[in-house]
Scaffold this active site. Structure first.
Site, PDB file in Angstrom:
ATOM      1  N   LYS A  14      58.536 -10.840 -41.312  1.00  0.00           N
ATOM      2  CA  LYS A  14      58.564  -9.781 -42.342  1.00  0.00           C
ATOM      3  C   LYS A  14      58.009 -10.284 -43.675  1.00  0.00           C
ATOM      4  CE  LYS A  14      63.065  -9.156 -42.036  1.00  0.00           C
ATOM      5  NZ  LYS A  14      63.433 -10.185 -41.036  1.00  0.00           N
ATOM      6  N   ARG A 128      60.835 -23.956 -39.776  1.00  0.00           N
ATOM      7  CA  ARG A 128      60.772 -23.713 -41.221  1.00  0.00           C
ATOM      8  C   ARG A 128      61.874 -24.490 -41.939  1.00  0.00           C
ATOM      9  NH1 ARG A 128      61.495 -17.758 -43.454  1.00  0.00           N
ATOM     10  NH2 ARG A 128      63.628 -18.211 -42.825  1.00  0.00           N
ATOM     11  N   ARG A 134      66.076 -23.639 -47.133  1.00  0.00           N
ATOM     12  CA  ARG A 134      66.980 -22.491 -46.964  1.00  0.00           C
ATOM     13  C   ARG A 134      68.207 -22.927 -46.178  1.00  0.00           C
ATOM     14  NH1 ARG A 134      64.355 -16.634 -45.674  1.00  0.00           N
ATOM     15  NH2 ARG A 134      66.382 -16.408 -44.683  1.00  0.00           N
ATOM     16  N   ARG A 146      72.827 -15.283 -37.341  1.00  0.00           N
ATOM     17  CA  ARG A 146      71.971 -14.280 -37.997  1.00  0.00           C
ATOM     18  C   ARG A 146      71.412 -13.305 -36.968  1.00  0.00           C
ATOM     19  NH1 ARG A 146      67.966 -18.241 -40.940  1.00  0.00           N
ATOM     20  NH2 ARG A 146      66.796 -16.356 -41.442  1.00  0.00           N
TER      21      ARG A 146
HETATM   22  P1  AP5 Z   1      58.983 -15.029 -42.153  1.00  0.00           P
HETATM   23  O1  AP5 Z   1      57.751 -14.301 -42.517  1.00  0.00           O
HETATM   24  O2  AP5 Z   1      59.715 -15.742 -43.204  1.00  0.00           O
HETATM   25  O3  AP5 Z   1      59.983 -14.068 -41.342  1.00  0.00           O
HETATM   26  P2  AP5 Z   1      61.102 -13.098 -41.857  1.00  0.00           P
HETATM   27  O4  AP5 Z   1      61.190 -11.999 -40.883  1.00  0.00           O
HETATM   28  O5  AP5 Z   1      60.858 -12.757 -43.285  1.00  0.00           O
HETATM   29  O6  AP5 Z   1      62.361 -14.074 -41.684  1.00  0.00           O
HETATM   30  P3  AP5 Z   1      63.560 -14.407 -42.656  1.00  0.00           P
HETATM   31  O7  AP5 Z   1      64.082 -15.745 -42.264  1.00  0.00           O
HETATM   32  O8  AP5 Z   1      63.220 -14.168 -44.065  1.00  0.00           O
HETATM   33  O9  AP5 Z   1      64.569 -13.364 -42.120  1.00  0.00           O
HETATM   34  P4  AP5 Z   1      65.890 -12.863 -42.569  1.00  0.00           P
HETATM   35  O10 AP5 Z   1      65.755 -11.434 -42.329  1.00  0.00           O
HETATM   36  O11 AP5 Z   1      67.013 -13.561 -41.862  1.00  0.00           O
HETATM   37  O12 AP5 Z   1      66.068 -13.352 -44.075  1.00  0.00           O
HETATM   38  P5  AP5 Z   1      66.344 -12.571 -45.421  1.00  0.00           P
HETATM   39  O13 AP5 Z   1      65.839 -13.414 -46.492  1.00  0.00           O
HETATM   40  O14 AP5 Z   1      65.913 -11.177 -45.329  1.00  0.00           O
HETATM   41  O15 AP5 Z   1      58.587 -16.038 -40.970  1.00  0.00           O
HETATM   42  C1  AP5 Z   1      59.501 -16.962 -40.440  1.00  0.00           C
HETATM   43  C2  AP5 Z   1      58.770 -18.246 -40.071  1.00  0.00           C
HETATM   44  O16 AP5 Z   1      57.853 -17.970 -39.030  1.00  0.00           O
HETATM   45  C3  AP5 Z   1      57.932 -18.832 -41.215  1.00  0.00           C
HETATM   46  O17 AP5 Z   1      57.988 -20.218 -41.165  1.00  0.00           O
HETATM   47  C4  AP5 Z   1      56.521 -18.306 -40.934  1.00  0.00           C
HETATM   48  O18 AP5 Z   1      55.548 -19.152 -41.435  1.00  0.00           O
HETATM   49  C5  AP5 Z   1      56.508 -18.246 -39.428  1.00  0.00           C
HETATM   50  N1  AP5 Z   1      55.652 -17.186 -38.895  1.00  0.00           N
HETATM   51  C6  AP5 Z   1      55.455 -15.935 -39.422  1.00  0.00           C
HETATM   52  N2  AP5 Z   1      54.618 -15.220 -38.640  1.00  0.00           N
HETATM   53  C7  AP5 Z   1      54.282 -16.027 -37.592  1.00  0.00           C
HETATM   54  C8  AP5 Z   1      53.444 -15.842 -36.438  1.00  0.00           C
HETATM   55  N3  AP5 Z   1      52.786 -14.697 -36.207  1.00  0.00           N
HETATM   56  N4  AP5 Z   1      53.328 -16.881 -35.566  1.00  0.00           N
HETATM   57  C9  AP5 Z   1      54.007 -18.063 -35.778  1.00  0.00           C
HETATM   58  N5  AP5 Z   1      54.812 -18.289 -36.866  1.00  0.00           N
HETATM   59  C10 AP5 Z   1      54.946 -17.274 -37.748  1.00  0.00           C
HETATM   60  O19 AP5 Z   1      67.956 -12.551 -45.448  1.00  0.00           O
HETATM   61  C11 AP5 Z   1      68.696 -13.729 -45.639  1.00  0.00           C
HETATM   62  C12 AP5 Z   1      70.172 -13.396 -45.755  1.00  0.00           C
HETATM   63  O20 AP5 Z   1      70.381 -12.595 -46.927  1.00  0.00           O
HETATM   64  C13 AP5 Z   1      70.775 -12.575 -44.605  1.00  0.00           C
HETATM   65  O21 AP5 Z   1      71.214 -13.394 -43.555  1.00  0.00           O
HETATM   66  C14 AP5 Z   1      71.941 -11.886 -45.318  1.00  0.00           C
HETATM   67  O22 AP5 Z   1      73.024 -12.754 -45.493  1.00  0.00           O
HETATM   68  C15 AP5 Z   1      71.356 -11.600 -46.702  1.00  0.00           C
HETATM   69  N6  AP5 Z   1      70.707 -10.272 -46.764  1.00  0.00           N
HETATM   70  C16 AP5 Z   1      69.390 -10.033 -47.031  1.00  0.00           C
HETATM   71  N7  AP5 Z   1      69.137  -8.709 -47.016  1.00  0.00           N
HETATM   72  C17 AP5 Z   1      70.321  -8.108 -46.735  1.00  0.00           C
HETATM   73  C18 AP5 Z   1      70.709  -6.753 -46.560  1.00  0.00           C
HETATM   74  N8  AP5 Z   1      69.816  -5.745 -46.669  1.00  0.00           N
HETATM   75  N9  AP5 Z   1      72.005  -6.488 -46.264  1.00  0.00           N
HETATM   76  C19 AP5 Z   1      72.919  -7.470 -46.167  1.00  0.00           C
HETATM   77  N10 AP5 Z   1      72.618  -8.778 -46.299  1.00  0.00           N
HETATM   78  C20 AP5 Z   1      71.332  -9.093 -46.583  1.00  0.00           C
HETATM   79 MG    MG Z   2      62.026 -12.949 -45.077  1.00  0.00          MG
END
Ligand code: AP5
Ligand code: MG
Length: 193
Positions: A14, A128, A134, A146
């Site tokens: 994402k 990552r 992180r 998660r």
């Molecule tokens: P990346 O692009 O970072 O993926 P992502 O989907 O953004 O993953 P996140 O780890 O950010 O997901 P998340 O949803 O758990 O975290 P968030 O910050 O939202 O890619 C991941 C890796 O893969 C990278 O190394 C990238 O380079 C690689 N990659 C990308 N595309 C690729 C491809 N095509 N091929 C190979 N490799 C690839 O949330 C964190 C925490 O915050 C949650 O756990 C929760 O506690 C809290 N939180 C956030 N939002 C909310 C909400 N709305 N409600 C409640 N709690 C929330």
């Molecule tokens: Mg993300």
């Protein structure tokens, strides 16, 4: 306005795709994960509270993230549209978002979901974790927590948007550029509607 949700499990790409999409379409990128990590860096009360949940892979309470999104929308009155990344993550958040956008005579135009196998998600996040700093990428246990939160609380969001015909599923595996082009094709198609 044109508003898009980029949907998918942790590690589905994402954040990676959001950066490219906001560049191409001039949307405002709203990632609740990034906003929460900023609060943690700034050691705010909200950040300290949120960190307890994030470090164990749990979702932060709805009221906290809905409040952050409400302010972000208010602070960008001239936005041509928003790209929501990692929000909404519960059906209650989806309903709240619809209400916030309706207040601005706007709506969600498309929900683009990236589908990636669990083994690939774990591999990407562990990889990552070696460099990201992180706290929720450090071990398999937290990463699995998660993914479990996603399955239990977030996957019903797909059904919520499906009932309005807004849900589009795409393959999130393969090279970043091909996935980006597939996302752009869907956006172009929705823009014509
Ligand atoms: P990346 O692009 O970072 O993926 P992502 O989907 O953004 O993953 P996140 O780890 O950010 O997901 P998340 O949803 O758990 O975290 P968030 O910050 O939202 O890619 C991941 C890796 O893969 C990278 O190394 C990238 O380079 C690689 N990659 C990308 N595309 C690729 C491809 N095509 N091929 C190979 N490799 C690839 O949330 C964190 C925490 O915050 C949650 O756990 C929760 O506690 C809290 N939180 C956030 N939002 C909310 C909400 N709305 N409600 C409640 N709690 C929330
Ligand atoms: Mg993300």
């Amino acid at each position: 306005m044109f508003n898009v949700i980029l949907f998918g499990p942790p590690g589905s790409g994402k954040g990676t795709q959001s950066e490219k999409l906001v560049d191409r379409y001039g949307l405002i990128h709203l990632s609740t994960g990034n906003l929460l990590r900023e609060e943690i860096t700034n050691r705010t009360a909200l950040g300290l509270e949120a960190k307890k949940y994030m470090d164990s892979g749990q979702l932060v309470p709805d009221a906290v993230v809905i409040g952050m999104i409400r302010s972000a929308i208010k602070n960008n009155p001239d936005a041509e549209g928003f790209l929501f990344d990692g929000f909404p993550r519960t059906v209650a958040q989806s309903v709240a978002l619809d209400e916030l956008l309706a207040e601005n005579h706007s709506e969600i135009n498309a929900v683009l979901a990236l589908e990636v196998s669990e083994s690939e998600l774990i591999e990407r996040l562990l990889n990552r974790g070696k460099t990201s700093g992180r706290s929720d990428d450090v071990n398999q246990e937290i990463i699995r927590a998660r993914i479990l939160e996603y399955e239990n609380k977030t996957s019903p969001v797909a059904g919520y948007y499906d009932q309005f015909g807004k849900m589009v599923k795409l393959k999130g595996e393969g090279d970043v550029e091909s996935i980006f082009e597939a996302l752009c094709n869907e956006i172009e198609a929705k823009k014509l509607v």
